[in-house]
Design a protein around this motif. Structure first.
Motif, short mmCIF file in Angstrom:
data_model
loop_
_atom_site.label_atom_id
_atom_site.label_comp_id
_atom_site.label_asym_id
_atom_site.label_seq_id
_atom_site.Cartn_x
_atom_site.Cartn_y
_atom_site.Cartn_z
N TRP A 161 0.84 -1.19 0.00
CA TRP A 161 0.00 0.00 0.00
C TRP A 161 0.87 1.24 0.00
CZ3 TRP A 161 0.98 -2.91 4.32
CH2 TRP A 161 1.49 -2.25 5.44
N TYR A 162 0.23 2.38 -0.18
CA TYR A 162 0.91 3.68 -0.12
C TYR A 162 0.31 4.51 1.01
CZ TYR A 162 3.42 2.83 -4.44
OH TYR A 162 4.27 2.31 -5.39
N ASP A 163 1.08 5.50 1.42
CA ASP A 163 0.66 6.28 2.59
C ASP A 163 -0.34 7.39 2.25
OD1 ASP A 163 2.52 7.69 1.14
OD2 ASP A 163 3.53 8.56 2.88
N ASN A 164 -0.49 7.70 0.96
CA ASN A 164 -1.45 8.74 0.57
C ASN A 164 -1.74 8.63 -0.92
OD1 ASN A 164 0.70 10.13 -0.83
ND2 ASN A 164 1.38 10.87 1.18
N ALA A 165 -2.67 9.42 -1.37
CA ALA A 165 -3.09 9.35 -2.77
C ALA A 165 -1.96 9.71 -3.73
CB ALA A 165 -4.29 10.26 -3.00
N GLU A 166 -0.99 10.49 -3.25
CA GLU A 166 0.14 10.88 -4.10
C GLU A 166 1.19 9.76 -4.20
OE1 GLU A 166 -1.18 12.99 -1.70
OE2 GLU A 166 -2.31 13.89 -3.37
N LYS A 167 1.00 8.71 -3.40
CA LYS A 167 1.87 7.53 -3.44
C LYS A 167 3.34 7.90 -3.20
CE LYS A 167 -1.25 5.21 -6.68
NZ LYS A 167 -2.22 6.30 -6.75
N THR A 168 3.59 8.62 -2.16
CA THR A 168 4.95 9.06 -1.87
C THR A 168 5.79 8.00 -1.17
OG1 THR A 168 4.15 10.11 0.15
CG2 THR A 168 4.36 11.50 -1.80
N THR A 169 5.15 7.13 -0.38
CA THR A 169 5.90 6.10 0.34
C THR A 169 5.20 4.75 0.20
OG1 THR A 169 6.57 7.76 1.98
CG2 THR A 169 6.95 5.45 2.53
N PHE A 170 6.00 3.74 -0.15
CA PHE A 170 5.51 2.38 -0.40
C PHE A 170 5.71 1.53 0.85
CE2 PHE A 170 6.79 -1.95 -1.54
CZ PHE A 170 5.70 -2.38 -2.30
N TYR A 171 4.74 0.65 1.13
CA TYR A 171 4.83 -0.23 2.30
C TYR A 171 4.48 -1.66 1.91
CZ TYR A 171 4.97 3.98 5.18
OH TYR A 171 5.33 5.18 5.74
N LEU A 172 5.06 -2.59 2.65
CA LEU A 172 4.77 -4.02 2.51
C LEU A 172 4.43 -4.56 3.88
CD1 LEU A 172 4.94 -6.88 1.12
CD2 LEU A 172 7.41 -6.80 1.59
N GLY A 173 3.38 -5.36 3.95
CA GLY A 173 3.00 -5.94 5.23
C GLY A 173 2.54 -7.38 5.06
N ILE A 174 2.59 -8.11 6.18
CA ILE A 174 2.14 -9.50 6.21
C ILE A 174 1.05 -9.61 7.26
CG2 ILE A 174 2.82 -11.90 6.44
CD1 ILE A 174 4.38 -10.42 4.26
N ILE A 175 -0.17 -9.98 6.85
CA ILE A 175 -1.29 -10.06 7.79
C ILE A 175 -2.02 -11.40 7.64
CG2 ILE A 175 -1.62 -7.56 7.77
CD1 ILE A 175 -4.11 -8.06 5.97
N PRO A 176 -2.76 -11.80 8.68
CA PRO A 176 -3.61 -12.98 8.52
C PRO A 176 -4.66 -12.71 7.44
CG PRO A 176 -3.38 -12.37 10.84
CD PRO A 176 -2.81 -11.25 10.05
#
Length: 395
Positions: A161-176
């Motif tokens: 996911w990204y932190d805002n609509a401008e997509k300035t920072t990318f994230y990766l997560g692991i969830i159930p």
């Protein structure tokens, strides 16, 4: 199904071959039905194959990528969707290793091996639309990912996911996968790969805890952090080549048992026709060449993987050349073989009842997500300039 106790690579492949034989019994019918291959996924859970790539110190089997790739290809011989699901499970499993910290690597490997997790993902790197709102060290996600792999019936989801609509920072997560607010939709409508559970996923106020967010601080800027792209490409190459192997074997059986000689010939059996013999010879040669290339690429992956964070840009680039070549050539061969088999089987083979076209549909569907022209271009540019392919989500 016979229980096989694995103690070496040969035994693991034997397990996969036994599973593939079982899966083949209703592969054509399941392809028509689509949906989730729940029975088959549970058989994979029970097989002991889900933890092959996890190092032994974390409770896994500590096997090399070349073996895991071979198993994906073995499964794809009878069911490309299940080969795809298995391969993508393996490469999602190692994301905390390639991208995260040493602590996250240990945690996710240990828990995955202990709980026999089946991994899926929900990520669209080309058209990202999932936004996460930070709350302290955690995130709350809202939005919609249009594409996934193996999300339905998975135990863990790798999500981006990204932190805002401008997509300035990318994230990766692991969830159930069962996390509150996650809705895995059954809207996958591809003409092939019908049971890969590749539909969309909706997120409504989904919480990603701080320890579920992959920390890039130790991996940032390292070639090893981009290794997931190499893994996805070589897994797909093996799925394509496995599909070609399986299609050729199905065609052979049909030609021997059911094909009729062309009425203008004097042959009593179709297998005596020299034109059919020549065609089978050409197809077999093409498939063997593709097998050799994916296996050579698998060896390169093993060598590069063993270097982990010490992997250099040049070593990564060399590996990407081989995996890209295997993917491009495997796609070309698989599309040809899965189409050409009808020519050697005859008109009666082209029925919905036989459903032999599933081999071609499977290869064609996923290869469109991964255009081989760009791989050829990357390899050609390297030949002319010495410039290795730029790391991207597809190279």
């Amino acid at each position: 199904m016979e229980t096989i106790i694995a103690n070496d690579a040969t035994q693991y492949v034997k397990i996969a071959a036994t599973l593939a034989q079982e899966f083949s019994k209703d592969a054509a019918e399941r392809d028509k039905a689509g949906g989730t291959a729940k029975v088959q996924r549970d058989a994979l859970r029970e097989s002991g194959l889900l933890n092959l790539i996890i190092p032994k110190e974390y409770g896994g089997e500590g096997q090399p990528w070349s073996l895991v790739l071979k198993i994906a290809r073995e499964l794809a011989k009878t069911d490309a969707a299940l080969g795809h699901l298995y391969g993508y499970h393996a490469f999602q499993t190692v994301l905390p290793h390639t991208a995260g910290t040493a602590k996250q690597k240990e945690y996710f490997y240990t828990q995955s091996a202990k709980n026999n997790w089946f991994w899926g993902n929900s990520s669209n790197p080309i058209e990202p639309s999932l936004i996460g709102r930070r709350q302290g060290d955690s995130f709350t996600l809202n939005g919609h990912n249009t594409f996934s792999t193996g999300a339905k019936d998975s135990d863990r989801l790798a999500i981006t996911w990204y932190d805002n609509a401008e997509k300035t920072t990318f994230y990766l997560g692991i969830i159930p996968s069962s996390r509150q607010g996650v809705t895995i939709n059954t809207d996958w409508d591809g003409m092939g790969q019908r049971q890969t559970d590749s539909g969309s996923v909706t997120f409504e106020n989904v919480v990603v805890e701080a320890d579920e967010v992959i920390d890039f601080t130790e991996s940032k800027g390292t070639p090893f952090a981009t290794f997931d792209a190499i893994l996805s490409q070589i897994f797909l190459a093996n799925v394509f080549v496995g599909s070609a192997e399986g299609a050729l074997e199905e065609a052979k059986k049909y030609t021997i048992e059911k094909s009729r000689p062309w009425y203008l010939t004097n042959y009593e059996e179709a297998i005596d026709d020299p034109f059919i013999q020549r065609s089978y010879g050409d197809l077999w040669i093409d498939v063997q060449a593709a097998v050799q290339l994916v296996e050579k690429a698998g060896e390169k992956v093993d060598e590069a993987w063993a270097k982990e964070r010490s992997l250099t840009e040049e070593e990564r680039g060399e590996t990407a050349l081989f995996t890209g070549a295997a993917n491009a050539f495997g796609t070309k061969v698989a599309l040809h073989v899965t189409s050409e088999i009808f020519q050697v089987m005859g008109a009666r083979s082209a029925t919905r009842k036989n459903n032999f076209d599933r081999f071609w549909r499977n290869v064609r569907t996923h290869s469109l997500h991964n255009p081989i022209e760009y791989k050829r271009k990357n390899i050609g540019r390297w030949m002319l300039t010495g410039e290795y392919p730029t790391p991207t989500v597809y190279s």
